[in-house]
Design an enzyme around this catalytic site. Sequence first.
Site, PDB file in Angstrom:
ATOM      1  NE  ARG A  27     -21.357  -2.296   4.632  1.00 38.68           N
ATOM      2  CZ  ARG A  27     -20.622  -3.171   3.951  1.00 38.68           C
ATOM      3  NH1 ARG A  27     -20.215  -4.266   4.522  1.00 38.68           N
ATOM      4  NH2 ARG A  27     -20.307  -2.953   2.697  1.00 38.68           N
ATOM      5  CD  GLU A  83     -19.360  -1.834   9.010  1.00 40.57           C
ATOM      6  OE1 GLU A  83     -18.497  -1.064   8.559  1.00 40.57           O
ATOM      7  OE2 GLU A  83     -19.662  -2.933   8.466  1.00 40.57           O
ATOM      8  CE  LYS A  91      -4.274   1.593   2.189  1.00 43.17           C
ATOM      9  NZ  LYS A  91      -5.241   1.359   3.273  1.00 43.17           N
TER      10      LYS A  91
END
Length: 615
Positions: free
Chosen positions: A387, A359, A275
């Site tokens: 969610r 979540e 990354k």
Amino acid sequence: MDTLTNDLSGLNDSEAAQVCALLRARLIDTVSRTGGHLASSLGAVELIVAIHRVFDTGRDRLVFDVGHQCYAHKILTGRNDAMETLRTFGGIAGFPKPAESVCDAFVAGHASNSVSVAVGMARARTLQKQDYHVLALIGDGALSGGLAYEGLSDAGDSGEPLIVILNDNGMSITKSVGGVADHLARQRLKPQYLQFKKGYRKVMSVLPLGGHIYNVTHKIKTAVKETLLPCSLFEDMGFTYLGPVDGHDVKGLTRLLGYAKELKSPVLLHVRTVKGKGYPPAERNPDRFHGVGRFCVGNGEPVQPPKPNFSAVFGQTMCALAQQDERLVAITAAMQGGTGLDEFARRFPQRFFDVSIAEGHAVTMAAGMAKQGIRPVFAVYSSFLQRAYDMLIHDVALQQLHVVLAVDRAGLVGEDGETHHGVFDPAFLDTVPGMTVLCPSSFAELRSMLSYAVYQVNGPVAVRYPRGGEGTYTADSAPAPACILRRGSDITLAGYGSMIDPLLDCARRLERYGVQAEVVKLNCITPIASDILLESLRRTGRLLAAEDSAPSNSVGNRLAAAAARAGIPLKGLALADTGPGFVTHGTVQQLRHYCGLDGESLCRKALEVCGHGNG
């Protein structure tokens, strides 16, 4: 290479490497001036180039997961010049958006849905007897979401030709064991092995007993491999697993994608990437450069120093409360830094729980903790809380458990746009039985309301606050459910949270027209704090309710209904909200004006309610 919008299918490996270098430089330059998701896009450059060498994204379907890594794709699909407008009002979005280009297969802003979407597209292709390829590009972080496994399970079982590319930039998915595992992984990625495998399949397909022979040898090979390698989750699901492979080797990636394309079955290509690749500040601090504002390319430092914000104040308050109460715990779903919990995690590691992108699990886990006497606080972005709606009802509200939701990024959030605006939680949280929803407008009120939510409220409670810093209103009116900030006799202006500043601005503007507005601030919107509001309406007879949320089951509608039930005849009524659709991206100030929620726009609405025409 004088352009970054050429067809890449005819490039040789050396030219492809040059394109990668150009893309990386372009991304760093652009995002330094617009802000955006830099580290993820830098890490996926070679992968995106390889995909474009092998597939035609105008016809083949490339489904991004979240879409943080899509910037190179945007550049290569005719939007290079438009990158100057990235995430700006009227410009291109920071996420894939089919309205921008046929090459964007699907809107992506939340994690873990790409495989499910890809299976749907693959099945649609089969039903319609069409011929195109389907790819899902998913990051290792998104694999922590349960929906990803639902999609993978069905995709592998379906037998549909599709390719899932796992962009692994940090989390180990399947742990290799010893030198034998490493050796076999290298062997099965060699060109000679892949060529032999393709040829063997072809020969067996035409021999009279070829199918039977292939099945027997395949079972023998699988049995041998499983004695030497750990069980592969993906192969058990029905995928042909390739990898792990260097995600920055554009030549090798191109070759493997070409091979995967020919298999015509579910394939999972495991790619290892870094990354922030190619930009040292982002490689050193990938989290900080995941979502970044404008910065100096030379050293990576922000153009403007960070200012105090609600997330930071939340984190500080949590630390103060935890210092006094050992029962208090903090929960996050892969958003430790974003929700301001870095310091809490450092100081109270045993009471900090990052459950990754899950979540629903976070809410249910909090319910379990609350049932056993812990005080859980779940810090979550408003749009991500969507969610967990089922869990809020079934696991929390049904037993009236004391779970505290710290709802960050409430209201209009700015440049992330449609997928991230927190405009739906006032409506859906109001439908949860026993829910209390508190709305601070200042740092001081956030501190007070968070403490009140933890220690004074029974059952589920949410404290919702905006992204960024506070405005001109810095007072603390908590814990009163509502209060009058400004007296007036001609019209009642009602709002909550971040809309208080625009309403106070509106009241000042109305004074120039001789209109005296009364400003009622709602600190609690569920259950609705209507008594003070109704008293105000009896005096003024007119209402303008403003909120940066969607109109369905809005607070304004609930206030108007309360007035009707109380028998208060309104001479004028206006409800200002974000409208029934989805709001685009831009600065919060621009979006408020776009939605008619800035002081000037609200003033015009109020004048109409008061019978002043357009002023």
